[in-house]
Enzyme design. Structure first.
Site, PDB file in Angstrom:
ATOM      1  N   TYR A  78       2.907   4.780   0.761  1.00  0.00           N
ATOM      2  CA  TYR A  78       3.533   5.384   1.936  1.00  0.00           C
ATOM      3  C   TYR A  78       2.504   6.240   2.651  1.00  0.00           C
ATOM      4  O   TYR A  78       1.682   6.898   2.019  1.00  0.00           O
ATOM      5  CB  TYR A  78       4.714   6.255   1.510  1.00  0.00           C
ATOM      6  N   HIS A 115      11.379  -9.290   0.605  1.00  0.00           N
ATOM      7  CA  HIS A 115      11.016  -7.874   0.491  1.00  0.00           C
ATOM      8  C   HIS A 115      12.254  -7.011   0.745  1.00  0.00           C
ATOM      9  O   HIS A 115      13.113  -7.379   1.550  1.00  0.00           O
ATOM     10  CB  HIS A 115       9.915  -7.548   1.510  1.00  0.00           C
ATOM     11  N   ASP A 143       0.846  -1.191   0.000  1.00  0.00           N
ATOM     12  CA  ASP A 143       0.000   0.000   0.000  1.00  0.00           C
ATOM     13  C   ASP A 143       0.883   1.243   0.000  1.00  0.00           C
ATOM     14  O   ASP A 143       2.093   1.145   0.180  1.00  0.00           O
ATOM     15  CB  ASP A 143      -1.003  -0.008   1.159  1.00  0.00           C
ATOM     16  N   PHE A 188       6.670   1.952  -4.270  1.00  0.00           N
ATOM     17  CA  PHE A 188       8.046   2.185  -3.816  1.00  0.00           C
ATOM     18  C   PHE A 188       8.579   3.580  -4.134  1.00  0.00           C
ATOM     19  O   PHE A 188       9.622   3.979  -3.622  1.00  0.00           O
ATOM     20  CB  PHE A 188       9.007   1.121  -4.372  1.00  0.00           C
TER      21      PHE A 188
END
Length: 234
Positions: free
Chosen positions: A78, A199, A76, A89
């Site tokens: 920031y 991740h 989701d 990202f």
């Protein structure tokens, strides 16, 4: 996101016609109507939602459906002020690189010889080359990560992934972390390349993200498929 929230309609905010055609059924679905109503209700309660309304569908407007070469799936947006702008990202100009993005750049420096970590964390240059920077959830309440989990966005973005898998060929999917890897079942791996790793978060990057060399692998696959490689430099 309070700005222009009365026009949260996806059909108004998505300007790329190819996506409007592909996703028209989703926009007419009851779950999507409920999602729009949820967002409007949250705003009516005075809650701050990120990203701004005109940036929620940036990934679609910057990367037309037929131009997709790579899909990078995030979770989701920031949740800090000024960070999110509709690309997984990525952060807006002038914003400090979040930890996961710092690690992405660190891995790029190791994987792509000419790459140097840029001052800006804005990944729009990737999106314009066919990298769909797709979060599974497209909105979030300020300072409350995953606050819009299970409100309908996952159904929508699963449909996006399925459409790419079914209607395109030789696309590279980056599945980083367990959450993104749950999307693997939506992808036809006889037609596409799926690259999985930990991740890039500081909590997991050393468990297989660093050294995965996904960026060079993607370019090798794209070239072998007759497509132009991605210029990862920013």
């Amino acid at each position: 996101m309070n700005k222009n929230i009365s026009s949260i309609s996806a059909t108004k905010l998505i300007t790329d016609k190819s996506w409007l055609n592909i996703l028209s059924t989703e926009f007419q679905s009851s779950y999507f109507t409920l999602l729009e109503e949820f967002l409007l209700d949250e705003i009516s309660k005075g809650k701050i939602i990120f990203p701004s309304a005109n940036a929620v569908f940036n990934a679609f407007n910057l990367t037309p459906f037929n131009a997709i070469k790579v899909v990078i799936i995030g979770q989701d947006p920031y949740h800090g002020d000024g960070q999110a702008h509709g690309l997984s990202f990525s952060v807006q100009e002038g914003i400090k690189h979040p930890p996961s993005l710092r690690n992405i750049f660190k891995e790029l420096e190791a994987d792509i010889k000419e790459f140097k970590t840029p001052l800006s964390g804005n990944l729009t240059a990737w999106a314009s080359q066919g990298v769909l920077l797709l979060n599974a959830i497209l909105t979030v309440e300020a300072n409350k990560p995953a606050s819009h989990h299970k409100k309908g966005w996952e159904t929508f973005t699963d449909a996006v992934i399925k459409a790419v898998s079914q209607q395109q060929e030789n696309v590279v999917f980056f599945l980083w972390g367990k959450y993104a890897q749950q999307k693997e079942v939506l992808i036809d791996q006889e037609k596409h390349l799926v690259l999985k790793a930990a991740h890039p978060s500081p909590f997991s990057a050393y468990n297989g993200f660093f050294g995965a060399a996904h960026f060079s692998q993607a370019n090798k696959y794209l070239k072998a498929s007759g497509k132009t490689a991605i210029n990862w430099k920013l």
